[in-house]
Scaffold this motif. Structure first.
Motif, PDB file in Angstrom:
ATOM      1  N   GLU A 155      -6.644 -23.567   3.603  1.00 13.76           N
ATOM      2  CA  GLU A 155      -6.830 -22.221   4.143  1.00 13.76           C
ATOM      3  C   GLU A 155      -8.133 -22.255   4.907  1.00 13.76           C
ATOM      4  O   GLU A 155      -9.149 -22.675   4.378  1.00 13.76           O
ATOM      5  N   GLU A 156      -8.095 -21.827   6.147  1.00 13.75           N
ATOM      6  CA  GLU A 156      -9.312 -21.941   6.959  1.00 13.75           C
ATOM      7  C   GLU A 156     -10.442 -21.113   6.364  1.00 13.75           C
ATOM      8  O   GLU A 156     -10.226 -20.003   5.890  1.00 13.75           O
ATOM      9  N   ILE A 157     -11.634 -21.696   6.374  1.00 15.42           N
ATOM     10  CA  ILE A 157     -12.801 -20.960   5.886  1.00 15.42           C
ATOM     11  C   ILE A 157     -13.746 -20.784   7.067  1.00 15.42           C
ATOM     12  O   ILE A 157     -14.043 -21.755   7.767  1.00 15.42           O
ATOM     13  N   ALA A 158     -14.191 -19.569   7.274  1.00 14.75           N
ATOM     14  CA  ALA A 158     -15.087 -19.329   8.416  1.00 14.75           C
ATOM     15  C   ALA A 158     -16.434 -18.818   7.944  1.00 14.75           C
ATOM     16  O   ALA A 158     -16.525 -18.065   6.971  1.00 14.75           O
ATOM     17  N   PHE A 159     -17.460 -19.272   8.599  1.00 11.73           N
ATOM     18  CA  PHE A 159     -18.816 -18.807   8.302  1.00 11.73           C
ATOM     19  C   PHE A 159     -19.445 -18.278   9.577  1.00 11.73           C
ATOM     20  O   PHE A 159     -19.326 -18.905  10.633  1.00 11.73           O
ATOM     21  N   HIS A 160     -20.154 -17.202   9.437  1.00 10.71           N
ATOM     22  CA  HIS A 160     -20.901 -16.688  10.581  1.00 10.71           C
ATOM     23  C   HIS A 160     -22.297 -17.302  10.562  1.00 10.71           C
ATOM     24  O   HIS A 160     -22.848 -17.560   9.507  1.00 10.71           O
ATOM     25  N   PHE A 161     -22.859 -17.597  11.714  1.00 10.47           N
ATOM     26  CA  PHE A 161     -24.259 -18.043  11.736  1.00 10.47           C
ATOM     27  C   PHE A 161     -25.055 -17.281  12.785  1.00 10.47           C
ATOM     28  O   PHE A 161     -24.503 -16.770  13.755  1.00 10.47           O
ATOM     29  N   GLU A 162     -26.347 -17.215  12.522  1.00 10.77           N
ATOM     30  CA  GLU A 162     -27.257 -16.564  13.467  1.00 10.77           C
ATOM     31  C   GLU A 162     -27.781 -17.624  14.418  1.00 10.77           C
ATOM     32  O   GLU A 162     -27.943 -18.777  14.034  1.00 10.77           O
ATOM     33  N   VAL A 163     -28.038 -17.228  15.633  1.00  8.17           N
ATOM     34  CA  VAL A 163     -28.645 -18.166  16.575  1.00  8.17           C
ATOM     35  C   VAL A 163     -29.561 -17.390  17.502  1.00  8.17           C
ATOM     36  O   VAL A 163     -29.281 -16.256  17.865  1.00  8.17           O
ATOM     37  N   ASP A 164     -30.677 -17.996  17.826  1.00  6.99           N
ATOM     38  CA  ASP A 164     -31.622 -17.398  18.758  1.00  6.99           C
ATOM     39  C   ASP A 164     -30.893 -17.175  20.091  1.00  6.99           C
ATOM     40  O   ASP A 164     -30.321 -18.102  20.652  1.00  6.99           O
ATOM     41  N   PRO A 165     -30.882 -15.927  20.595  1.00  8.95           N
ATOM     42  CA  PRO A 165     -30.126 -15.637  21.821  1.00  8.95           C
ATOM     43  C   PRO A 165     -30.551 -16.523  23.000  1.00  8.95           C
ATOM     44  O   PRO A 165     -29.728 -16.852  23.852  1.00  8.95           O
ATOM     45  N   VAL A 166     -31.825 -16.892  23.033  1.00 13.81           N
ATOM     46  CA  VAL A 166     -32.315 -17.739  24.129  1.00 13.81           C
ATOM     47  C   VAL A 166     -31.656 -19.118  24.044  1.00 13.81           C
ATOM     48  O   VAL A 166     -31.180 -19.678  25.034  1.00 13.81           O
ATOM     49  N   VAL A 167     -31.614 -19.640  22.822  1.00 10.48           N
ATOM     50  CA  VAL A 167     -31.010 -20.951  22.593  1.00 10.48           C
ATOM     51  C   VAL A 167     -29.523 -20.897  22.923  1.00 10.48           C
ATOM     52  O   VAL A 167     -28.970 -21.776  23.591  1.00 10.48           O
ATOM     53  N   LYS A 168     -28.880 -19.829  22.490  1.00 16.12           N
ATOM     54  CA  LYS A 168     -27.445 -19.663  22.721  1.00 16.12           C
ATOM     55  C   LYS A 168     -27.138 -19.690  24.219  1.00 16.12           C
ATOM     56  O   LYS A 168     -26.263 -20.420  24.680  1.00 16.12           O
ATOM     57  N   ASP A 169     -27.904 -18.931  24.940  1.00 12.41           N
ATOM     58  CA  ASP A 169     -27.688 -18.829  26.372  1.00 12.41           C
ATOM     59  C   ASP A 169     -27.900 -20.191  27.053  1.00 12.41           C
ATOM     60  O   ASP A 169     -27.113 -20.617  27.894  1.00 12.41           O
ATOM     61  N   HIS A 170     -28.948 -20.870  26.635  1.00 17.22           N
ATOM     62  CA  HIS A 170     -29.257 -22.182  27.204  1.00 17.22           C
ATOM     63  C   HIS A 170     -28.131 -23.167  26.983  1.00 17.22           C
ATOM     64  O   HIS A 170     -27.732 -23.888  27.892  1.00 17.22           O
ATOM     65  N   LEU A 171     -27.638 -23.199  25.751  1.00 18.72           N
ATOM     66  CA  LEU A 171     -26.613 -24.180  25.411  1.00 18.72           C
ATOM     67  C   LEU A 171     -25.294 -23.852  26.109  1.00 18.72           C
ATOM     68  O   LEU A 171     -24.642 -24.726  26.674  1.00 18.72           O
ATOM     69  N   ILE A 172     -24.940 -22.590  26.080  1.00 19.68           N
ATOM     70  CA  ILE A 172     -23.652 -22.210  26.663  1.00 19.68           C
ATOM     71  C   ILE A 172     -23.632 -22.508  28.160  1.00 19.68           C
ATOM     72  O   ILE A 172     -22.648 -22.970  28.710  1.00 19.68           O
ATOM     73  N   ARG A 173     -24.767 -22.274  28.809  1.00 22.81           N
ATOM     74  CA  ARG A 173     -24.793 -22.493  30.252  1.00 22.81           C
ATOM     75  C   ARG A 173     -25.272 -23.890  30.643  1.00 22.81           C
ATOM     76  O   ARG A 173     -25.260 -24.255  31.813  1.00 22.81           O
ATOM     77  N   GLY A 174     -25.739 -24.680  29.638  1.00 22.62           N
ATOM     78  CA  GLY A 174     -26.214 -26.036  29.932  1.00 22.62           C
ATOM     79  C   GLY A 174     -27.343 -26.034  30.951  1.00 22.62           C
ATOM     80  O   GLY A 174     -27.360 -26.807  31.910  1.00 22.62           O
ATOM     81  N   LEU A 175     -28.328 -25.156  30.736  1.00 22.88           N
ATOM     82  CA  LEU A 175     -29.361 -24.949  31.747  1.00 22.88           C
ATOM     83  C   LEU A 175     -30.383 -26.087  31.809  1.00 22.88           C
ATOM     84  O   LEU A 175     -30.675 -26.723  30.808  1.00 22.88           O
ATOM     85  N   ASP A 176     -30.904 -26.315  32.993  1.00 24.97           N
ATOM     86  CA  ASP A 176     -31.981 -27.268  33.197  1.00 24.97           C
ATOM     87  C   ASP A 176     -33.303 -26.493  33.183  1.00 24.97           C
ATOM     88  O   ASP A 176     -33.622 -25.762  34.112  1.00 24.97           O
ATOM     89  N   ASP A 177     -34.031 -26.666  32.092  1.00 22.57           N
ATOM     90  CA  ASP A 177     -35.275 -25.920  31.890  1.00 22.57           C
ATOM     91  C   ASP A 177     -36.273 -26.080  33.023  1.00 22.57           C
ATOM     92  O   ASP A 177     -36.914 -25.119  33.436  1.00 22.57           O
TER      93      ASP A 177
END
Ligand code: SF4
Lengths: 215, 470
Positions: free
Chosen positions: A166-188
């Motif tokens: 039975e699938e088990i799901a967990f929610h996690f918190e993430v820093d919005p800045v980090v989330k945005d960076h990773l999702i968009r694969g940004l070059d800092d």
């Protein structure tokens, strides 16, 4: 940088706390001047015996974890040296996400990952996920009970889903800045260079000897 | 409104801009560079055709790979180490960065030469691709370690994007007892908060016991902040700081009228009386005993009068962690720490290889001989320290005691050069990390102060230096 949206893969366990970057990639591999070729040396001293063959007693070497791309471990992962080689090794081995528990201690919350390591992960498209200790215990239990357990990490939805009976799901918190960076694969660096005028303006009035505004 | 902390004052002075996502774009005053964490950053610049924005604010040296014996020093035999050192040379040349190369009088461990040359000054922001950059915080400087991607970012932009850490004040009240040092203070703190206890914080150390410390001793505390998880450690500048900067040959320190102006500015840095910290902790310095680590991280530490702990008695560590550590260290619970026999004593590293550390060791071992079975290696933190020690005759004290006197480098702190422990070898070390294999695969490290190391090298085992006469 490779963008991170969702990822599904086999999840491996490493049941140790305070895994330091000297263990993740020992010193002899820091001599390279290249950015590639570190995956083979991940966890080197644990992973291989003195004869150079894979150590069958090392958890991550368990055949059921072959091809794993998500790692679940204990708290304070990546402590010690700032060497980004540790993250290159993790990423080049094939791990896209690492999960570790945060802890409640007197004085406040103790994070699952050491600071510099977590930062270096963001720069290399590796997602670090903090869950509670109880949730991480559940992951360990479930992964132990089945073979080749897969998980999905959905960054947009901030969820880890464990694909067991039975699938088990967990929610996690993430820093919005980090989330945005990773999702968009940004070059800092490219982003910061867009601020060249602001930097130049700051420099014009900042005394780098006094670390104060020029008077 | 509450006043500002030392950290906040420096942060605010370096804020170029707050970005739309809330992160700070922070200006970096000094960037220290060494051979291990920089080659991929320079390569990144080359690939993207980006120049170094402020080569005048970067300073480089080689320390990690450098052999410390005279016959090997200039011609590094390990071809991979040699290539890394050569890469630093050619990168510094290509990008116009000042390099203190092997033949320079100023070569040494990057965290030792910064303060020594006056590159490190109060109120600055300093970064380096090395976690022990926290050392420089002893001057009232915001200094922290970064990864190689950030090294490249600083080279290209002279800034970093940072989210603001929290502040943590650690007060050491009272006076340190005789025989107890700043190394024991920081080990005590890490034992108490754990190796992750400071994560997310910048620690400011204060209190009477800190005020009484020399700059060298303050650097030892700030150096090991990272071992408690904190990104940076800081100590407010005071007269001790200004005297250190004014003394000696420090080519980059302000002199004359510029110095006076600088001091007036630096005096505005200490935390305001009504400044608020996110977290506070007080430790009674007069209760601290000499510390010795027994395990495989710096939080696994105990008073020298203690015994190797039983697995279920160590707060903050699981039974399994302790069992693994004890197995690796080959220690039996209940063994008095003073019964632990040593094979090697290493005096060196950015934690404890400044001139004051070497003087203390020399003073304790002068005219005496090391225990027969112990190998003793003394590695000065910089060529300046080496020259100073030789001018004072300390080198002869070390060699007459049976020790080896080396050239400057990181050496056996991490064994990237030929100085390594053999499997199973047990070492008392003045360095900062007792991780598995840190000083050589299978090597067993016990972290101690230079004074504790000095007594241990004479006796061949740990002793409580408070009760000890040689
Ligand atoms: S002496 Fe040790 S801790 Fe210090 S910079 Fe060198 S390797 Fe790192």
């Amino acid at each position: 940088m490779e963008a991170f949206q969702t990822h599904r893969g086999i999840i491996a366990t490493l049941d140790r706390a305070n895994v330091d970057t000297d263990q993740i990639i020992p010193k002899q591999f820091l001599k390279s001047i290249k950015r590639t070729g570190f995956g083979e040396s991940l966890f080197f001293d644990w992973r291989y015996g003195d004869d150079g063959k894979p150590n069958p007693n090392f958890e991550v070497n368990d055949p059921k974890f072959a091809g794993a791309s998500i790692l679940v471990t204990r708290n304070n992962f990546g402590c010690g040296s700032s060497r980004e080689h540790a993250v290159w090794a993790v990423a080049q081995y094939g791990f896209r996400a690492i999960i570790a528990p945060w802890q409640d201690r007197p004085g406040g919350r103790v994070p699952g990952f050491a600071d510099i390591f977590r930062n270096n992960c963001v720069k290399n498209g590796v997602l670090t996920i903090e869950l509670t200790e109880a949730e991480v215990d559940t992951l360990f239990d479930q992964i132990q009970r089945f073979k080749g357990v897969e998980a999905t990490v959905d960054l947009e939805e901030q969820r880890v889903i464990l694909h067991v009976d039975e699938e088990i799901a967990f929610h996690f918190e993430v820093d919005p800045v980090v989330k945005d960076h990773l999702i968009r694969g940004l070059d800092d660096i490219a982003l910061t260079l867009e601020q060249a005028d602001a930097i130049a303006a700051f420099e014009a009035t900042h005394d780098t000897q006094m670390a104060a505004a020029i008077t | 409104m509450a006043g500002k902390t030392l950290f906040e004052k420096i942060w605010d002075r370096h804020l170029v801009k707050t970005m739309a996502d809330g992160t700070a774009l922070l200006y970096i005053d000094r960037h220290l560079v060494h051979e291990v964490t920089s080659p991929q950053a320079f390569e990144g610049l080359r690939l993207t055709g980006r120049p170094v924005r402020r080569p005048d604010l970067s300073f480089a040296t080689m320390d990690h790979n450098v052999p410390t014996t005279s016959q090997d020093r200039m011609t590094i035999r390990d071809p991979i180490s040699a290539a890394q050192v050569e890469a630093l040379r050619s990168n510094c040349k290509e990008f116009g960065i000042t390099l203190y190369d092997l033949q320079s009088d100023h070569q040494g461990i990057v965290h030792i030469i910064g303060p020594e040359m006056g590159i490190t000054l109060p109120g600055l922001t300093i970064v380096c691709g090395d976690s022990h950059t926290s050392t420089h915080g002893a001057f009232g400087t915001l200094a922290f370690g970064i990864g190689t991607s950030e090294v490249e970012h600083v080279l290209a932009t002279q800034t970093l994007r940072q989210s603001r850490p929290k502040t943590f004040r650690v007060t050491f009240s009272g006076r340190l007892p005789k025989g107890v040092t700043s190394k024991d203070m920081i080990l005590k703190l890490i034992g108490q908060i754990g190796t992750a206890g400071g994560t997310g914080y910048v620690i400011e150390y204060g209190g009477d016991a800190v005020r009484q410390l020399s700059m060298e001793a303050r650097m030892t505390i700030c150096n090991m902040s990272i071992e408690g998880g904190a990104r940076a450690g800081m100590i407010a500048p005071d007269d001790t700081t200004y005297e250190y900067i004014a003394s000696g040959d420090r080519p980059f320190a302000p002199r004359g009228e510029a110095f006076d102006r600088a001091v007036a500015n630096w005096r505005t840095l200490p935390s305001d009386d009504d400044a608020e910290f996110d977290r506070e902790l007080t430790i009674a310095a007069d209760q601290i005993a000499p510390q010795v680590t027994w395990g495989t991280n710096p939080g696994m530490v105990i008073d020298v009068t203690g015994r190797v702990p039983k697995p279920h008695t160590v707060p903050g560590h699981s039974v399994r962690d302790v069992e693994q550590a004890l197995a690796y260290m080959d220690l039996t619970p209940g063994t008095p720490m003073t019964d632990i026999k040593l094979d090697t004593v290493f005096i060196g590293s950015c934690t404890n290889a400044r001139i004051e550390d070497l003087r203390k060791v020399a003073q304790m071992i002068k005219g005496r001989k090391k225990a027969d079975h112990v190998r003793v290696i003394v590695v000065p933190g910089s060529q300046q320290v080496r020259q100073q020690a030789e001018a004072e005759g300390l080198d002869r004290i070390f060699t007459e005691a049976g020790g080896e006197w080396r050239y400057a480098g990181c050496s056996m702190c991490l064994g990237m050069n030929p100085d390594q422990l053999k499997p199973g070898e047990r070492c008392a070390s003045t360095s900062n990390r007792n991780f598995e294999g840190r000083q050589g695969k299978g090597g067993r490290t016990h972290l101690v102060s230079p004074e504790m190391a000095a007594a241990a090298l004479l006796e061949g085992h740990f002793v409580d230096i408070r009760q000890w006469t040689p």
